[in-house]
Design an enzyme around this catalytic site. Structure first.
Site, short mmCIF file in Angstrom:
data_model
loop_
_atom_site.label_atom_id
_atom_site.label_comp_id
_atom_site.label_asym_id
_atom_site.label_seq_id
_atom_site.Cartn_x
_atom_site.Cartn_y
_atom_site.Cartn_z
N ARG A 294 -1.98 -2.03 -4.16
CA ARG A 294 -3.10 -0.67 -4.00
C ARG A 294 -2.69 0.11 -5.32
O ARG A 294 -1.56 0.48 -5.12
CB ARG A 294 -3.17 -0.11 -2.83
CG ARG A 294 -3.95 1.12 -2.83
CD ARG A 294 -3.65 1.80 -1.23
NE ARG A 294 -4.46 3.19 -1.44
CZ ARG A 294 -4.11 4.27 -0.99
NH1 ARG A 294 -3.14 4.48 -0.48
NH2 ARG A 294 -5.01 5.35 -0.99
N ASN B 159 0.81 -1.25 -0.04
CA ASN B 159 0.17 0.08 0.01
C ASN B 159 0.82 1.31 0.01
O ASN B 159 1.42 1.70 0.94
CB ASN B 159 -0.97 0.01 1.32
CG ASN B 159 -1.87 1.14 1.37
OD1 ASN B 159 -1.79 1.94 0.72
ND2 ASN B 159 -2.63 1.11 2.41
N ARG C 131 -1.68 18.84 0.17
CA ARG C 131 -2.48 18.83 -0.88
C ARG C 131 -3.82 19.95 -0.47
O ARG C 131 -4.20 20.04 0.80
CB ARG C 131 -3.54 17.66 -1.36
CG ARG C 131 -2.49 16.67 -2.31
CD ARG C 131 -3.27 15.50 -2.73
NE ARG C 131 -2.62 14.48 -1.80
CZ ARG C 131 -3.01 13.31 -1.59
NH1 ARG C 131 -4.18 12.83 -2.21
NH2 ARG C 131 -2.39 12.52 -0.94
N HIS D 193 -9.24 5.94 -2.09
CA HIS D 193 -9.55 5.40 -0.73
C HIS D 193 -10.37 4.57 -0.46
O HIS D 193 -11.14 4.07 0.33
CB HIS D 193 -9.51 6.47 0.35
CG HIS D 193 -8.47 7.29 0.55
ND1 HIS D 193 -8.54 8.77 1.09
CD2 HIS D 193 -7.08 7.09 0.53
CE1 HIS D 193 -7.31 9.31 1.13
NE2 HIS D 193 -6.37 8.41 0.99
N GLU E 191 -6.53 -2.01 4.54
CA GLU E 191 -6.57 -2.13 3.11
C GLU E 191 -5.88 -3.21 2.64
O GLU E 191 -6.25 -4.03 1.70
CB GLU E 191 -6.06 -0.79 2.29
CG GLU E 191 -7.07 0.40 2.67
CD GLU E 191 -6.18 1.60 2.66
OE1 GLU E 191 -5.20 1.79 3.44
OE2 GLU E 191 -6.26 2.37 1.62
#
Ligand code: AMP
Length: 401
Positions: A89, A8, A239, A178, A383
């Site tokens: 991922r 990931n 960001r 996500h 995840e």
């Protein structure tokens, strides 16, 4: 013994988990943090112990090489070929990838080709995939897309109000990201509620270095804060999140350092958010130290961060027309008591009340009061297990080929 790696890669981190499959037994896990920043770190955890060391890590490619070194060094594997599957991922799958796929050279090229949909991530994801293909050419390699879970969004949510041509000819729309995390924590939440997922309305807040909020109705994503790329939505580590697009031509006209639209987008992606406003760091832990020391920029960055989270969560109460639960997850959502408290207290009108004794470090599960109309939960995301399960499916399929 068959081992599978779930990889990931975040924008500044690479998390990995080594599984014994199909038992889903975690043999070891670890994280490379602050990749590309000063004081990068590698942590390897197994047998209840964590081994952390500071080490310079320039990029994700180097992190992959270091990972294989660590696995051998800690005797977690004897040789590379014990690893028979690697799941990656991948942040952006565009409209092309609606589910996980076996990585082929064509798939790899397609992932690179849609890098404009996730400029911070897809190149890192692709670099990781390539490095593993070279190191472990015989392992089953699977790409698991972050956008796949959001393909259930209705057009009214994912279309932008611009002429239809830009969707029809250029596929300009909201894709979100996500997705694996939002899917995982919403399923886990249903278990906490002890109710069928189909009966629940949930707002999931994945708040890490990258952050996104999703509205999940009956287990399906019906809206999410990230947009065409993971630049959209809430404020993040580096960001900006949502901006008025008019700022772009204005900056190009007025700042001689910014010559093209891409220059401005790079600024919004890499130099903005917590980093840009605090002028301290993109990392929440660094920010909080500076904030607590009274640094004015850090205080402002923290306030803006909470403000944007509150606005998106409030929006999704509207999108869902009420919600049963708000779920916090990822680095900040799981660990930052103060962010959770400030967000929930600032939205108390919606019927959420936090229980301070429960809202502590390391908590998992409910952190709201018994009378809170909307339940607030902390659920560590995983995840990796979803990725490992998808690799397992492909291992079975390829065994028959
Ligand atoms: P992620 O991208 O999910 O790995 O999350 C990274 C973010 O989580 C960074 O901003 C970290 O500073 C933040 N984080 C990790 N641990 C903590 C903690 N104990 N308290 C506050 N923030 C944390």
């Amino acid at each position: 013994m068959e081992k599978t790696l779930a990889i990931n890669s975040g924008s500044s981190s690479l998390k990995w988990q080594l599984y014994e499959m199909p038992e889903e037994k975690v043999i070891a896990k670890g994280i490379f943090e602050r990749i590309g920043l000063e004081r990068s770190m590698s942590t390897v955890k197994f047998d209840g112990e964590a081994h952390t060391r500071e080490i310079d890590i320039i990029d994700h490619r180097q992190a992959v090489l270091l990972l294989m070194d660590e696995l051998i060094h800690f005797h977690l594997i004897k040789e590379f070929r014990e690893i028979t599957g690697v799941g990656h991922r991948v942040v952006a799958g565009g409209e092309r990838f609606k589910e996980s796929v076996l990585v082929t050279q064509t798939v790899l090229e397609e992932i690179k080709a849609i890098s404009n949909l996730a400029p911070l991530h897809n190149p890192a994801n692709a670099a990781g995939i390539e490095a593993f293909l070279k190191l472990l050419p015989d392992a089953v390699s699977v790409a698991v897309f972050d956008t796949a879970f959001h393909t259930t969004m209705p057009q009214a949510a994912y279309r932008y109000p611009i002429p239809n041509k830009y969707y029809n000819e250029f596929s300009v729309r909201k894709y979100g990201a996500h997705g694996t995390s939002h899917m995982y924590v919403s399923r886990e939440a249903a278990q906490y509620f002890d109710k069928p997922l189909e009966s629940l309305k949930l707002i999931t807040a994945h708040i890490g270095n990258g952050a996104s909020i999703s509205a999940i109705d009956g287990g399906k994503s019906i809206d999410t804060s990230m947009g065409f790329t993971p630049l959209g939505g809430v404020m993040m580590g580096t960001r900006s999140g949502e901006m008025d697009p008019s700022v772009i031509p204005f900056l190009i006209e007025n700042d001689p350092e910014l010559k093209t639209a891409q220059d401005v987008i790079d600024l919004f992606n890499h130099q903005s958010g917590i980093k840009g406003v605090s002028e301290v760091s993109s990392d929440m832990r660094d920010l909080e130290i500076a904030r607590d020391q009274g640094d004015k920029n850090a205080i402002l960055a923290y306030e803006m961060f909470v403000d944007r989270l509150k606005k998106y969560i409030a929006q999704y109460f509207g999108v869902l027309n009420g919600a049963d639960g708000l779920i916090f997850t990822a680095g900040i959502g799981e660990n930052d008591r103060k962010v959770r408290e400030d967000v929930v207290n600032g939205l108390s009108w919606f019927g959420m009340e936090i229980l301070p004794e429960r809202n502590v470090r390391g908590v998992v599960g409910e952190i709201s009061t018994p009378t809170s109309r909307v339940k607030v939960l902390v659920i560590p995301t995983d995840e990796e297990v979803i990725i490992a399960r998808d690799v397992e499916k492909f291992k079975k399929k390829t065994a028959f080929l």
